[in-house]
Design a protein around this motif. Structure first.
Motif, PDB file in Angstrom:
ATOM      1  N   ILE A  13       0.687  -1.074  -0.085  1.00 16.81           N
ATOM      2  CA  ILE A  13      -0.129   0.176   0.157  1.00 16.81           C
ATOM      3  C   ILE A  13       0.916   1.214  -0.059  1.00 16.81           C
ATOM      4  O   ILE A  13       0.563   2.060  -0.760  1.00 16.81           O
ATOM      5  CB  ILE A  13      -0.857  -0.015   1.151  1.00 16.81           C
ATOM      6  CG1 ILE A  13      -2.009  -1.108   0.987  1.00 16.81           C
ATOM      7  CG2 ILE A  13      -1.664   1.324   1.349  1.00 16.81           C
ATOM      8  CD1 ILE A  13      -2.816  -1.374   2.135  1.00 16.81           C
ATOM      9  N   GLY A  72       2.166   2.235  -3.180  1.00 21.32           N
ATOM     10  CA  GLY A  72       1.209   2.353  -3.992  1.00 21.32           C
ATOM     11  C   GLY A  72       0.870   1.511  -5.379  1.00 21.32           C
ATOM     12  O   GLY A  72       0.186   1.537  -6.261  1.00 21.32           O
ATOM     13  N   VAL A  92      -1.212  -1.424  -6.730  1.00 24.15           N
ATOM     14  CA  VAL A  92      -2.661  -1.638  -7.091  1.00 24.15           C
ATOM     15  C   VAL A  92      -2.751  -2.868  -8.305  1.00 24.15           C
ATOM     16  O   VAL A  92      -2.141  -3.102  -9.059  1.00 24.15           O
ATOM     17  CB  VAL A  92      -3.484  -0.719  -7.567  1.00 24.15           C
ATOM     18  CG1 VAL A  92      -3.531   0.760  -6.653  1.00 24.15           C
ATOM     19  CG2 VAL A  92      -2.845  -0.102  -9.113  1.00 24.15           C
ATOM     20  N   THR A  93      -3.607  -3.828  -7.934  1.00 30.13           N
ATOM     21  CA  THR A  93      -3.892  -4.884  -8.925  1.00 30.13           C
ATOM     22  C   THR A  93      -3.857  -4.367 -10.422  1.00 30.13           C
ATOM     23  O   THR A  93      -4.747  -3.641 -10.688  1.00 30.13           O
ATOM     24  CB  THR A  93      -5.178  -5.696  -8.738  1.00 30.13           C
ATOM     25  OG1 THR A  93      -4.844  -6.194  -7.270  1.00 30.13           O
ATOM     26  CG2 THR A  93      -5.301  -6.898  -9.375  1.00 30.13           C
ATOM     27  N   GLY A 116      -1.477  -3.024 -11.923  1.00 30.36           N
ATOM     28  CA  GLY A 116      -0.295  -2.155 -12.256  1.00 30.36           C
ATOM     29  C   GLY A 116       0.819  -2.666 -12.666  1.00 30.36           C
ATOM     30  O   GLY A 116       1.172  -3.892 -12.237  1.00 30.36           O
ATOM     31  N   THR A 164      -8.945  -4.076  -0.563  1.00 28.66           N
ATOM     32  CA  THR A 164     -10.113  -3.308  -1.335  1.00 28.66           C
ATOM     33  C   THR A 164      -9.883  -1.883  -1.482  1.00 28.66           C
ATOM     34  O   THR A 164     -10.241  -1.413  -2.443  1.00 28.66           O
ATOM     35  CB  THR A 164     -11.408  -3.898  -1.111  1.00 28.66           C
ATOM     36  OG1 THR A 164     -11.542  -5.461  -1.084  1.00 28.66           O
ATOM     37  CG2 THR A 164     -12.494  -3.447  -2.055  1.00 28.66           C
ATOM     38  N   ASN A 198      -7.801  -0.077  -1.129  1.00 30.60           N
ATOM     39  CA  ASN A 198      -6.426   0.323  -1.559  1.00 30.60           C
ATOM     40  C   ASN A 198      -6.220  -0.109  -2.973  1.00 30.60           C
ATOM     41  O   ASN A 198      -4.817  -0.107  -3.408  1.00 30.60           O
ATOM     42  CB  ASN A 198      -5.101   0.116  -0.714  1.00 30.60           C
ATOM     43  CG  ASN A 198      -5.113   1.065   0.534  1.00 30.60           C
ATOM     44  OD1 ASN A 198      -4.693   2.103   0.431  1.00 30.60           O
ATOM     45  ND2 ASN A 198      -5.867   0.722   1.695  1.00 30.60           N
ATOM     46  N   GLY A 199      -7.232  -0.488  -3.677  1.00 31.35           N
ATOM     47  CA  GLY A 199      -6.995  -1.005  -5.083  1.00 31.35           C
ATOM     48  C   GLY A 199      -6.543  -2.500  -5.357  1.00 31.35           C
ATOM     49  O   GLY A 199      -6.243  -2.720  -6.230  1.00 31.35           O
ATOM     50  N   LEU A 200      -6.621  -3.498  -4.288  1.00 28.70           N
ATOM     51  CA  LEU A 200      -5.959  -4.686  -4.607  1.00 28.70           C
ATOM     52  C   LEU A 200      -7.121  -5.770  -4.438  1.00 28.70           C
ATOM     53  O   LEU A 200      -8.002  -5.716  -3.809  1.00 28.70           O
ATOM     54  CB  LEU A 200      -5.038  -5.301  -3.190  1.00 28.70           C
ATOM     55  CG  LEU A 200      -3.627  -4.191  -3.377  1.00 28.70           C
ATOM     56  CD1 LEU A 200      -2.842  -4.554  -2.138  1.00 28.70           C
ATOM     57  CD2 LEU A 200      -2.784  -4.882  -4.459  1.00 28.70           C
ATOM     58  N   HIS A 201      -7.165  -6.372  -5.464  1.00 24.88           N
ATOM     59  CA  HIS A 201      -8.213  -7.593  -5.645  1.00 24.88           C
ATOM     60  C   HIS A 201      -7.469  -8.506  -4.540  1.00 24.88           C
ATOM     61  O   HIS A 201      -6.501  -8.502  -4.240  1.00 24.88           O
ATOM     62  CB  HIS A 201      -8.258  -8.160  -7.147  1.00 24.88           C
ATOM     63  CG  HIS A 201      -9.046  -7.500  -8.027  1.00 24.88           C
ATOM     64  ND1 HIS A 201      -9.019  -7.783  -9.335  1.00 24.88           N
ATOM     65  CD2 HIS A 201      -9.457  -5.943  -7.813  1.00 24.88           C
ATOM     66  CE1 HIS A 201      -9.779  -6.771 -10.020  1.00 24.88           C
ATOM     67  NE2 HIS A 201      -9.933  -5.662  -9.081  1.00 24.88           N
ATOM     68  N   ARG A 259     -13.158  -7.727  -4.447  1.00 31.31           N
ATOM     69  CA  ARG A 259     -13.174  -8.406  -5.937  1.00 31.31           C
ATOM     70  C   ARG A 259     -11.967  -9.451  -6.070  1.00 31.31           C
ATOM     71  O   ARG A 259     -10.896  -9.271  -5.516  1.00 31.31           O
ATOM     72  CB  ARG A 259     -13.177  -7.508  -7.058  1.00 31.31           C
ATOM     73  CG  ARG A 259     -14.029  -6.284  -7.044  1.00 31.31           C
ATOM     74  CD  ARG A 259     -15.449  -6.758  -7.298  1.00 31.31           C
ATOM     75  NE  ARG A 259     -15.661  -7.054  -8.672  1.00 31.31           N
ATOM     76  CZ  ARG A 259     -16.727  -7.615  -9.183  1.00 31.31           C
ATOM     77  NH1 ARG A 259     -17.677  -7.981  -8.389  1.00 31.31           N
ATOM     78  NH2 ARG A 259     -16.903  -7.952 -10.464  1.00 31.31           N
TER      79      ARG A 259
END
Length: 517
Positions: A255, A258, A260-261, A263, A324, A326-329, A353
């Motif tokens: 996190i 930065g 994210v899934t 990326g 979730t 923080n943009g992670l599946h 997700r």
């Protein structure tokens, strides 16, 4: 748009950018039209009728593939890549039918080693049906001073001798058979080898995967994988696309960085991307730690009679919420039916997700929840072949809802196929064959009603269900020797691979030779 879907026309390829491969035929018909597939900058720019003169011109880069069928490149959606790369260097204990037999195999390795230094490592033992109990004393008898660590096939258990117990910080362990978190701690220590050596093993394993038509893997090794894969790609390991997982111990680090899934990591030429946040909620069937509603036969009353929860429900909810946001599946390991219910509960609560990894034993009422929550079932069909006898003992009366691939699809779920290598071989054709036939070694199909079609298995073995050979798509391609839609089902397991391409680059050509050469 010109499009060739696997299973509907299985088109051949004779021209691929700077590389021309000839021979694949549409739908298995010997007189079907051949095509040229033209590539530019790693993508498919045209698909047109084949030019029969192309091989006669002997242009630079023209290759004669000798026949085959064109498919999208294949993915393995669950591997432990470093562990897989090491497995070939460990004593194979898969044939051991008892602890005594496993000890004999280890003793043979020790007796035949030239130097006799360093740790002795073994792999792939399955003790769920053994008549005797693994203990450190059995290993001490053959190696009192040299460390011995044997890793179970499911990676959820390690068997150590006294020297290894002392070296790994478990000197007071009562049996030497470590399960779940204790076992994971040992595996992490085994991973502490020189980067140069580990990377050499990984590079060879990546080439081997490409030779089986693999263009990408989801690597769920239990370490900080970002640095490993940036280094490896920089040093020339470029046969695969990598989507790497992040575990709870590194979640805050990811996190803060930065990540994210989806990326892409800088310095990897687009080959390495951030995958899911991985959390292991329960154990496994063979270790009898998968968390189930019913107790394991013969287990003494107590907290472990139903298996083990590695992550309590409230902790799981908190982790999925954080990832979730923080943009992670999320990739949630759940094998037992109780664990799967709790995982789906947490996913519904948090809106996470991603996938449930394994989903081996499911309650009928949970099937539709996969589709309703948009959660893919990331499954390993070869596990059903490995575990069928163990399941009939330890999940007796419930195997009609174990490894239920057909039921998941019928309920609207998305499937993703993988190997969990080194638990099963990193070979998508092994997984596809197991999913389609529900059989191996000439045995009767096990719960054949749960078989899926070749087309469904192939779709689940690509990057996504819409992964097709079409103009405008990335040139991640595989050319195979048989038409998978018309060959004998048992032939799928050993499907010949004629060529594999990644972004228009030839990464494997086991049977391709220059035209006119």
């Amino acid at each position: 748009m010109t499009e060739h879907r696997p299973g509907t026309d299985g088109d051949l390829v004779t021209t691929i950018a700077d590389v021309h491969l000839s021979g694949p035929r549409r739908g298995g018909s010997s007189d079907a039209e051949r095509v040229d597939v033209l590539l530019e900058d790693g993508s498919i720019v045209a698909i047109r009728p084949a030019d029969p003169e192309v091989l006669l011109r002997s242009d630079p880069g023209v290759l004669d593939g000798g026949g085959g069928y064109l498919l999208p490149g294949l993915w393995d959606h669950h591997v432990h890549f470093t562990q897989w790369a090491r497995t070939a260097r460990r004593v194979d204990l898969s044939s051991a039918a008892s602890a005594a037999e496993a000890v004999e195999l280890v003793a043979e390795r020790i007796a035949h080693e030239a130097d006799g230094d360093g740790w002795v490592e073994g792999a792939r033992f399955r003790d769920a049906l053994w008549p005797d109990t693994p203990t450190f004393a059995l290993l001490d008898a053959i190696s009192p001073d040299r460390e011995v660590v044997l890793v179970s096939a499911d990676l959820h258990c390690c068997w150590l001798n006294s020297a290894a117990l002392r070296a790994t910080g478990f000197a007071d362990h009562p049996t030497g058979l470590l399960r779940e978190e204790e076992s994971f701690a040992v595996l992490k220590q085994l991973d502490q080898v020189a980067d140069e050596l580990s990377d050499r093993w990984v590079d060879a394993a990546a080439d081997q995967a490409a030779s089986r038509g693999v263009v990408g893997v989801v690597d769920l090794e239990m370490r900080w994988n970002a640095a490993d894969w940036v280094r490896r790609v920089g040093n020339g390991t470029r046969a695969l696309r990598i989507s790497f997982g992040v575990y709870a111990e590194h979640l805050e680090r990811a996190i803060d960085a930065g990540l994210v899934t989806g990326g892409v990591l800088a310095g990897t030429d687009g080959l390495v991307q951030v995958g899911p946040f991985k959390v292991i909620t329960d154990g496994s069937l063979n270790t009898r730690t998968a968390c189930c509603e019913a107790p394991y036969p013969g287990s003494a009353p107590g907290t472990d009679a139903h298996g083990m929860l590695n992550v309590p429900p409230e902790r799981l909810t908190a982790l999925l919420t954080l990832a979730t946001a923080n943009g992670l599946h999320c990739a949630v390991h759940a094998i037992g039916d109780r664990a799967n219910t709790l995982a789906l509960d947490a996913i519904e609560t948090t809106g996470a997700r991603g996938t449930i990894e394994h989903a081996q034993l499911l309650r009928a009422s949970d099937l539709e929840r996969f589709a309703r929550t948009g959660t893919a079932a990331s499954v390993q069909p070869e596990h059903a072949m490995d575990d069928r006898d163990v399941a009939e003992v330890h999940w007796a009366g419930r195997t009609d809802r174990a490894f239920v691939l057909r039921s998941l699809l019928d309920a609207g779920a998305t499937l993703r196929l993988g190997s969990d290598a080194p638990v099963a071989p990193l070979d998508p054709w092994v997984s596809i064959a197991a999913a389609v036939t529900r059989s191996r070694d000439g045995r009767e199909a096990w719960h054949g009603e749960q078989a899926i079609t070749v087309e469904e298995a192939l779709a689940a073995s690509t990057r996504g269900d819409d992964d097709v050979v079409a103009v405008g798509r990335p040139a991640d391609l595989v050319v195979v020797g048989f038409d998978p839609f018309s060959c004998a089902p048992e032939a799928l397991r050993t499907m010949p691979v004629r060529a594999t391409m990644l972004g228009g680059r030839l990464t494997a050509a086991p049977s391709v030779h220059p035209a006119g050469g």
